[in-house]
Design a protein around this motif. Structure first.
Motif, mmCIF file in Angstrom:
data_model
loop_
_atom_site.group_PDB
_atom_site.id
_atom_site.type_symbol
_atom_site.label_atom_id
_atom_site.label_comp_id
_atom_site.label_asym_id
_atom_site.label_seq_id
_atom_site.Cartn_x
_atom_site.Cartn_y
_atom_site.Cartn_z
ATOM 1 N N ILE A 84 0.813 -1.214 0.000
ATOM 2 C CA ILE A 84 0.000 0.000 0.000
ATOM 3 C C ILE A 84 0.846 1.264 0.000
ATOM 4 O O ILE A 84 0.560 2.221 -0.730
ATOM 5 C CB ILE A 84 -0.943 0.014 1.231
ATOM 6 C CG1 ILE A 84 -1.919 -1.163 1.166
ATOM 7 C CG2 ILE A 84 -1.716 1.333 1.311
ATOM 8 C CD1 ILE A 84 -2.776 -1.317 2.404
ATOM 9 N N GLY A 85 1.892 1.285 0.817
ATOM 10 C CA GLY A 85 2.675 2.499 1.013
ATOM 11 C C GLY A 85 4.012 2.535 0.303
ATOM 12 O O GLY A 85 4.739 3.536 0.409
ATOM 13 N N GLY A 86 4.367 1.438 -0.390
ATOM 14 C CA GLY A 86 5.648 1.403 -1.073
ATOM 15 C C GLY A 86 6.804 1.202 -0.103
ATOM 16 O O GLY A 86 6.621 1.095 1.108
ATOM 17 N N SER A 144 18.398 2.482 -0.275
ATOM 18 C CA SER A 144 18.265 3.721 -1.040
ATOM 19 C C SER A 144 16.811 3.950 -1.432
ATOM 20 O O SER A 144 16.289 5.071 -1.310
ATOM 21 C CB SER A 144 19.141 3.656 -2.295
ATOM 22 O OG SER A 144 18.954 4.798 -3.101
ATOM 23 N N ASN A 145 16.129 2.886 -1.866
ATOM 24 C CA ASN A 145 14.718 2.997 -2.245
ATOM 25 C C ASN A 145 13.839 3.341 -1.046
ATOM 26 O O ASN A 145 12.886 4.114 -1.162
ATOM 27 C CB ASN A 145 14.241 1.679 -2.862
ATOM 28 C CG ASN A 145 14.829 1.422 -4.233
ATOM 29 O OD1 ASN A 145 15.294 2.343 -4.896
ATOM 30 N ND2 ASN A 145 14.830 0.160 -4.651
ATOM 31 N N ILE A 146 14.169 2.760 0.106
ATOM 32 C CA ILE A 146 13.375 3.014 1.313
ATOM 33 C C ILE A 146 13.428 4.494 1.679
ATOM 34 O O ILE A 146 12.388 5.130 1.899
ATOM 35 C CB ILE A 146 13.893 2.157 2.493
ATOM 36 C CG1 ILE A 146 13.539 0.683 2.274
ATOM 37 C CG2 ILE A 146 13.285 2.648 3.818
ATOM 38 C CD1 ILE A 146 14.156 -0.257 3.294
ATOM 39 N N PHE A 147 14.626 5.041 1.748
ATOM 40 C CA PHE A 147 14.766 6.441 2.163
ATOM 41 C C PHE A 147 14.248 7.406 1.092
ATOM 42 O O PHE A 147 13.635 8.429 1.412
ATOM 43 C CB PHE A 147 16.233 6.752 2.491
ATOM 44 C CG PHE A 147 16.715 6.088 3.743
ATOM 45 C CD1 PHE A 147 16.243 6.499 4.985
ATOM 46 C CD2 PHE A 147 17.607 5.040 3.697
ATOM 47 C CE1 PHE A 147 16.667 5.887 6.151
ATOM 48 C CE2 PHE A 147 18.044 4.417 4.859
ATOM 49 C CZ PHE A 147 17.569 4.841 6.092
ATOM 50 N N TYR A 148 14.470 7.086 -0.171
ATOM 51 C CA TYR A 148 13.971 7.963 -1.239
ATOM 52 C C TYR A 148 12.446 7.963 -1.273
ATOM 53 O O TYR A 148 11.808 9.016 -1.344
ATOM 54 C CB TYR A 148 14.519 7.500 -2.588
ATOM 55 C CG TYR A 148 14.065 8.377 -3.737
ATOM 56 C CD1 TYR A 148 14.745 9.553 -4.064
ATOM 57 C CD2 TYR A 148 12.934 8.037 -4.494
ATOM 58 C CE1 TYR A 148 14.310 10.366 -5.104
ATOM 59 C CE2 TYR A 148 12.495 8.845 -5.532
ATOM 60 C CZ TYR A 148 13.190 10.010 -5.825
ATOM 61 O OH TYR A 148 12.757 10.809 -6.848
ATOM 62 N N SER A 149 11.851 6.767 -1.182
ATOM 63 C CA SER A 149 10.395 6.644 -1.279
ATOM 64 C C SER A 149 9.673 7.264 -0.087
ATOM 65 O O SER A 149 8.498 7.617 -0.190
ATOM 66 C CB SER A 149 10.000 5.168 -1.389
ATOM 67 O OG SER A 149 10.581 4.583 -2.542
ATOM 68 N N ALA A 150 10.375 7.371 1.036
ATOM 69 C CA ALA A 150 9.743 7.937 2.227
ATOM 70 C C ALA A 150 9.423 9.411 2.052
ATOM 71 O O ALA A 150 8.529 9.946 2.721
ATOM 72 C CB ALA A 150 10.655 7.744 3.440
ATOM 73 N N PHE A 151 10.119 10.087 1.144
ATOM 74 C CA PHE A 151 9.951 11.536 0.980
ATOM 75 C C PHE A 151 9.579 11.944 -0.441
ATOM 76 O O PHE A 151 9.433 13.123 -0.719
ATOM 77 C CB PHE A 151 11.238 12.258 1.387
ATOM 78 C CG PHE A 151 11.643 11.986 2.813
ATOM 79 C CD1 PHE A 151 11.026 12.646 3.864
ATOM 80 C CD2 PHE A 151 12.618 11.044 3.100
ATOM 81 C CE1 PHE A 151 11.389 12.395 5.176
ATOM 82 C CE2 PHE A 151 12.990 10.783 4.411
ATOM 83 C CZ PHE A 151 12.369 11.462 5.453
ATOM 84 N N HIS A 152 9.426 10.960 -1.335
ATOM 85 C CA HIS A 152 9.060 11.269 -2.713
ATOM 86 C C HIS A 152 7.942 10.331 -3.169
ATOM 87 O O HIS A 152 7.942 9.153 -2.798
ATOM 88 C CB HIS A 152 10.257 11.093 -3.651
ATOM 89 C CG HIS A 152 11.384 12.031 -3.378
ATOM 90 N ND1 HIS A 152 12.314 11.785 -2.389
ATOM 91 C CD2 HIS A 152 11.722 13.215 -3.939
ATOM 92 C CE1 HIS A 152 13.191 12.768 -2.371
ATOM 93 N NE2 HIS A 152 12.859 13.655 -3.280
ATOM 94 N N SER A 209 1.548 8.283 -2.692
ATOM 95 C CA SER A 209 1.928 9.570 -2.128
ATOM 96 C C SER A 209 2.745 9.387 -0.854
ATOM 97 O O SER A 209 2.742 8.330 -0.223
ATOM 98 C CB SER A 209 0.673 10.392 -1.806
ATOM 99 O OG SER A 209 -0.020 9.823 -0.717
ATOM 100 N N VAL A 210 3.455 10.444 -0.491
ATOM 101 C CA VAL A 210 4.250 10.436 0.729
ATOM 102 C C VAL A 210 3.333 10.258 1.937
ATOM 103 O O VAL A 210 3.662 9.524 2.876
ATOM 104 C CB VAL A 210 5.069 11.741 0.857
ATOM 105 C CG1 VAL A 210 5.772 11.809 2.210
ATOM 106 C CG2 VAL A 210 6.091 11.836 -0.274
ATOM 107 N N MET A 211 2.158 10.906 1.923
ATOM 108 C CA MET A 211 1.233 10.798 3.047
ATOM 109 C C MET A 211 0.715 9.372 3.202
ATOM 110 O O MET A 211 0.583 8.869 4.323
ATOM 111 C CB MET A 211 0.050 11.759 2.858
ATOM 112 C CG MET A 211 -0.959 11.716 4.011
ATOM 113 S SD MET A 211 -0.219 11.981 5.650
ATOM 114 C CE MET A 211 0.257 13.719 5.491
#
Length: 472
Positions: free
Chosen positions: A88-90, A240-248, A263-265
């Motif tokens: 759901i959240g990536g 890298s994907n975890i940290f990038y996806s958390a804010f983009h 979405s980030v939310m």
């Protein structure tokens, strides 16, 4: 059923909206700052305290209390919940699970401290503690309505939420898919096994937890580590994907997720909600059994309590998440929940072994959650009725709910569990913030006093119940 599911979905979106997330994260962040990063600085001491023998007023050992807490928290959320959150959240949902766990450790410390400080004795001479008692005995009689609200939601959560339906359903479906065992047979076995444990009370529950929890966690973590080692080349890219996806915003491949952008939310809401579901920091459930620990120090027991969040989310859930993400199954398939976890674990292990690992993990994780939540619900009912006579009827109702669980639809079950979790959190968090100065003062006194820490004593509270007071 579809109409019911739609109603529950709308309620879930409200109770797990921004106010709840802000309150959960904000409370943990407040204690993190005021306690000067205690969850990091004092973690080694907390780990050491787990294995130290300490005698004091209580029904179970400090280690038994921790194992029972872990038994109730390391459930289907550690496997199915993580897989669902990632779908759901990536990948970014994993980051927000870590955030909720980090600040949640400070919250759980505060819960554990207050649970021991304000615990009471029931009419049978057994320990009675948890948010309802530290709200009433700490904030005062005028807050009894808030304590009763928590106890009511706690009872409902045990019977209709975390304690029964999602856990039993997860076991029966997993065993059916893996071994072809009819659902009704699995349900009958679970009901009988749970009855054999919970009818013996907290002593029986803690003994089973002390044996099963270390075994099941070690077994699952070992298997996960093997897969992570095999997929080690993917680890840098995964983080890298975890940290990038958390804010983009994240575009997912794979059928169900390929319909748009995450979405980030969505990533934040899903990660925090799943993190809280797995470690229960802020919900107020764990303090009910933490209060039963044989301990002479509320601060020491608070330190032990916060390690449960570390073991549950930082270690166990991270193992599940990293295996799924390094397997590539999140982007290459449209699977979710248990099937996604099965596919991820099978992708790196010989045929079928991954399925057995997941199935055995779900069986043990879910079973221990069931027996742990039976005690939570029992203590909430005792508080609501002000009598231990309700224990047997509650256990009977609990076993009936377990017997019916295999035949219920899964989606509304998970929605109901999420809703009742949030309803428990509100009164508990209000109580924690109202008693924040007590937590800070007790912590400061314990770590800076020049004289030996004094033992707890039993004193009559205003309500004429026996209240265990933590001195210093």
């Amino acid at each position: 059923m579809e109409a019911v599911t739609n109603i529950l979905t709308q309620i879930q979106s409200i109770v797990w909206g921004p106010p709840t997330l802000i309150l959960l994260i904000g409370t943990g962040l407040y204690f993190t700052i005021r306690l000067h990063l205690l969850q990091i600085i004092k973690l080694p001491r907390a780990m050491k305290a787990i294995f130290e023998k300490e005698e004091g007023a209580g029904d179970v050992s400090a280690f038994g209390s921790l194992c029972t807490t872990l038994a109730a928290t390391i459930g289907t959320g550690s496997i199915v919940g993580v897989a669902t959150a990632l779908r759901i959240g990536g990948p970014g949902a994993m980051f927000w699970m870590w955030v909720s766990a980090f600040v949640g450790m400070a919250t759980k410390y505060a819960e554990g401290l207050l649970a021991v400080k304000y615990r009471s004795l029931d009419e049978n001479g057994h320990i009675a503690g948890g948010p309802m008692y530290y709200i009433q005995n700490g904030l005062g009689e005028k807050w009894i309505w808030l304590a009763k609200m928590f106890a009511l939601f706690g009872s409902i959560t045990a019977l209709l939420g975390c304690g029964t339906f999602p856990q039993v359903n997860a076991i029966t479906e997993s065993v059916h898919d893996s071994f072809g065992t009819p659902v009704w047979i699995s349900g009958l076995i679970i009901t009988i096994a749970v009855a054999a444990v919970i009818l013996g009370g907290i002593g029986s529950i803690s003994k089973v937890a002390e044996f099963v929890v270390p075994f099941m966690a070690g077994f699952y973590i070992f298997g996960s580590l093997i897969i992570i080692i095999l997929n080690r080349e993917m680890i840098p890219q995964t983080f890298s994907n975890i940290f990038y996806s958390a804010f983009h915003p994240t575009a997912m491949l794979g059928g169900a997720a390929g319909t748009g952008i995450i979405s980030v939310m969505t990533s934040m809401r899903t990660g925090v909600a799943r993190g809280v579901y797995t470690n229960e920091a802020g919900l107020g459930s764990s303090p009910i059994v933490i209060a039963a620990a044989k301990s002479n120090s509320c601060v020491r027991q608070g330190l032990i309590a916060m390690t449960s969040v570390f073991f549950t989310t930082i270690i166990t859930c991270t193992m599940t998440g990293i295996v799924i993400l390094t397997s590539g199954m999140l982007n290459s398939t449209d699977l979710s929940g248990s099937p996604l976890a099965n596919a991820a674990y099978n992708s790196s292990l010989p045929a079928g072994i991954g399925t057995y690992l997941i199935t055995i993990g779900i069986i043990f994780f879910s079973f221990t959650t069931i027996i742990g939540w039976s005690y939570y619900g029992e203590r909430c009912m005792v508080y609501l009725t002000n009598s231990v006579k309700c224990i047997r009827p509650f256990k009977a109702a609990y076993l009936i709910a377990i017997a019916l669980a295999p035949f219920l639809s899964l989606e509304p079950i998970w929605l109901l569990a999420d809703i009742t979790n949030a309803l428990m959190a509100f009164p508990n968090l209000i109580g924690l913030l109202g008693l924040r100065n007590i937590v800070i003062d007790e912590t400061h006194t314990f770590f800076h006093q020049r004289t030996p820490h004094t033992a707890i004593s039993l004193e009559k509270s205003e309500s004429e119940s026996e209240t265990v007071i933590c001195n210093g």
